[in-house]
Enzyme design. Structure first.
Site, PDB file in Angstrom:
ATOM      1  N   GLY A  17       0.847  -1.185   0.000  1.00 13.45           N
ATOM      2  CA  GLY A  17       0.000   0.000   0.000  1.00 13.45           C
ATOM      3  C   GLY A  17       0.885   1.238   0.000  1.00 13.45           C
ATOM      4  N   GLY A  18       0.284   2.376   0.247  1.00 16.70           N
ATOM      5  CA  GLY A  18       1.025   3.626   0.243  1.00 16.70           C
ATOM      6  C   GLY A  18       1.908   3.828   1.461  1.00 16.70           C
ATOM      7  N   MET A  19       1.673   3.045   2.529  1.00 16.57           N
ATOM      8  CA  MET A  19       2.433   3.237   3.764  1.00 16.57           C
ATOM      9  C   MET A  19       3.189   2.002   4.235  1.00 16.57           C
ATOM     10  SD  MET A  19      -0.235   5.580   5.850  1.00 16.57           S
ATOM     11  CE  MET A  19      -1.799   5.424   5.049  1.00 16.57           C
ATOM     12  N   ALA A  20       2.777   0.832   3.780  1.00 21.11           N
ATOM     13  CA  ALA A  20       3.405  -0.395   4.266  1.00 21.11           C
ATOM     14  C   ALA A  20       3.317  -1.500   3.226  1.00 21.11           C
ATOM     15  CB  ALA A  20       2.740  -0.845   5.566  1.00 21.11           C
ATOM     16  N   GLU A  21       4.143  -2.521   3.440  1.00 22.37           N
ATOM     17  CA  GLU A  21       4.133  -3.720   2.607  1.00 22.37           C
ATOM     18  C   GLU A  21       3.861  -4.911   3.512  1.00 22.37           C
ATOM     19  OE1 GLU A  21       7.551  -2.709  -0.631  1.00 22.37           O
ATOM     20  OE2 GLU A  21       8.218  -3.153   1.406  1.00 22.37           O
ATOM     21  N   LYS A  40       4.310  -7.150   8.370  1.00 15.18           N
ATOM     22  CA  LYS A  40       3.910  -5.840   7.842  1.00 15.18           C
ATOM     23  C   LYS A  40       5.060  -4.884   8.123  1.00 15.18           C
ATOM     24  CE  LYS A  40       0.249  -2.368   8.255  1.00 15.18           C
ATOM     25  NZ  LYS A  40      -1.036  -2.062   8.940  1.00 15.18           N
ATOM     26  N   ASP A 146      -9.562   2.280  10.303  1.00 13.17           N
ATOM     27  CA  ASP A 146      -9.512   1.945   8.884  1.00 13.17           C
ATOM     28  C   ASP A 146     -10.242   0.635   8.601  1.00 13.17           C
ATOM     29  OD1 ASP A 146      -8.934   2.054   6.202  1.00 13.17           O
ATOM     30  OD2 ASP A 146      -6.844   1.426   6.421  1.00 13.17           O
TER      31      ASP A 146
END
Length: 162
Positions: A17-21, A40, A146
């Site tokens: 994603g935009g903040m984590a893998e 994560k 979220d």
């Protein structure tokens, strides 16, 4: 296989994603015993934001206190290669976003019974987390920020996990 930490090995990337893998990995113990886990990892670019790192670590600390059938279990929090990571239960399955996309691609709708089942299981997870108290009876003040299709996991065995 790459290593994220001396106790964990990366097997493959699952999602980003935009903040984590998210990676499929192994937690390696003595005598070569290994357990499949999900790892994560905060993207290195996000580690420059102290507020984001603090939020990530706070979320992980609170999540470690939750034990519920509909919540992904958190096992460990760590730091390696100038980034932070969380080791958690690996859910063998699919996330709700992908399931919904498959239905769209096939010009189908999710069955109403399945949608109701997923909603009920997510509601149970949220109720447990929001009502969770510490050892002294004080609310942990958990509010999931979220609840979205990518964060709802459906295991191949029919479990729903938030």
């Amino acid at each position: 296989m790459a290593s994220v930490h001396q106790r964990y090995r990366i097997v493959e990337k699952i999602d980003a994603g935009g903040m984590a893998e998210i990676y499929r990995g192994e937690a390696v113990s003595i005598e070569g015993f290994a357990r499949q886990v999900a790892i994560k990892r905060i993207l290195p670019s996000m580690c420059a934001d102290p507020k984001f790192v603090a939020m990530f670590l706070d979320e992980a600390r609170l999540s470690m206190q939750l034990t519920h059938a509909n919540i992904v279990q958190i096992f460990d929090i760590g730091k390696a290669d100038d980034t932070y990571f969380v080791v958690m239960e690996l859910i063998d399955g699919i996330n709700l976003r992908r399931l919904m996309q498959r239905a769209i691609d096939r010009d189908e709708q999710l069955p109403i019974a399945l949608a109701c089942y997923i909603t009920m299981e997510v509601a149970q997870a949220l109720s447990y987390a929001h009502e969770r108290r510490d050892g002294e009876g004080q609310s942990l003040g958990i509010v999931h920020r979220d609840v979205s299709p990518p964060n709802v996991l459906l295991s191949n065995r029919g479990e729903i996990k938030l």
